[in-house]
Design an enzyme around this catalytic site. Sequence first.
Site, PDB file in Angstrom:
ATOM      1  N   CYS B 102      15.828   7.207  25.554  1.00 36.89           N
ATOM      2  CA  CYS B 102      15.074   6.138  26.217  1.00 36.89           C
ATOM      3  C   CYS B 102      14.107   6.715  27.247  1.00 36.89           C
ATOM      4  O   CYS B 102      13.397   5.996  27.923  1.00 36.89           O
ATOM      5  CB  CYS B 102      15.997   5.161  26.917  1.00 36.89           C
ATOM      6  N   VAL B 103      14.143   8.030  27.423  1.00 29.15           N
ATOM      7  CA  VAL B 103      13.217   8.651  28.371  1.00 29.15           C
ATOM      8  C   VAL B 103      12.437   9.765  27.682  1.00 29.15           C
ATOM      9  O   VAL B 103      11.579  10.358  28.184  1.00 29.15           O
ATOM     10  CB  VAL B 103      13.929   9.234  29.614  1.00 29.15           C
TER      11      VAL B 103
END
Lengths: 168, 103
Positions: B102-103
Amino acid sequence: MNTETQERPLKKVCIICAKGTIEDVYATLVLANGAVMEGIEVKLFFTFFGLDAITKKQMNKIHTGTVGNPAMRMPGGLPFPSILGILPGVEAGVSAMMKSQMAKLDIPSVDEFLEMITAGGGEVYACKLAMDMFKLEAKDLWDGCSGVLTVGDFYAMCGGENTQIIFT
Amino acid sequence: MAQKTIAGITVDVTNEGYLENPAQWNKEIAIEIAGEIGIELTELHFEVLEFLRKEHEAGTQLSIRKVGNSGIVDIKGLYTLFPGGPLKYSAKIAGIPKPVSCV
């Protein structure tokens, strides 16, 4: 009757952050960064205690609350009695532990996270009313902030097809 | 498992079009996948692709932050190279699995 149920992809998310704890601020930042990475337009609006996340002096010092949080447990899963949370240093210790866990997952500090989001085209705004309330000025804000807005200005940015407003 | 012919070679792909086996990848395949996405590859793109492939092989969990710290491009540069999907498009073109980050 029209039975078409085709989904159309999300185009824009407008995310409002009104609280200044680690979990509220990071929920906002992760949602925003994830959207930018998917090519979704992002507008972030920080208000009330959420302003800490974009205030130079506070942004990298945010904490998680250790009182009144029944989901918080000791490492290992034992209960965390609320009365412990009021002791000096406990909130700082718990917050440091949360930050170190996140760092292990490659989750950056608040300022670096905001830079990642704006590098992808996300925009960051502060709430005018909350700024006045906390006696903050534009110079107190993180340099990557795009501006200070009234609620009306913010809503004006939230138009368009397949746009969602998310309140963390 | 689905198969697809890319640049004249039949490769195994996921239903989202990611290569199942990074060893089946070559530069021509990269150019064709990039073309489908609408990206024209330059030398800098290939440097990023090689970095991703190397990191994937080493078992690293990839993120845009890791690419940003690679010394090849910063994060803004990565968005410029792969608009609308800095990690998912670059991984797809590099012939590695879709990152779960997610990053």
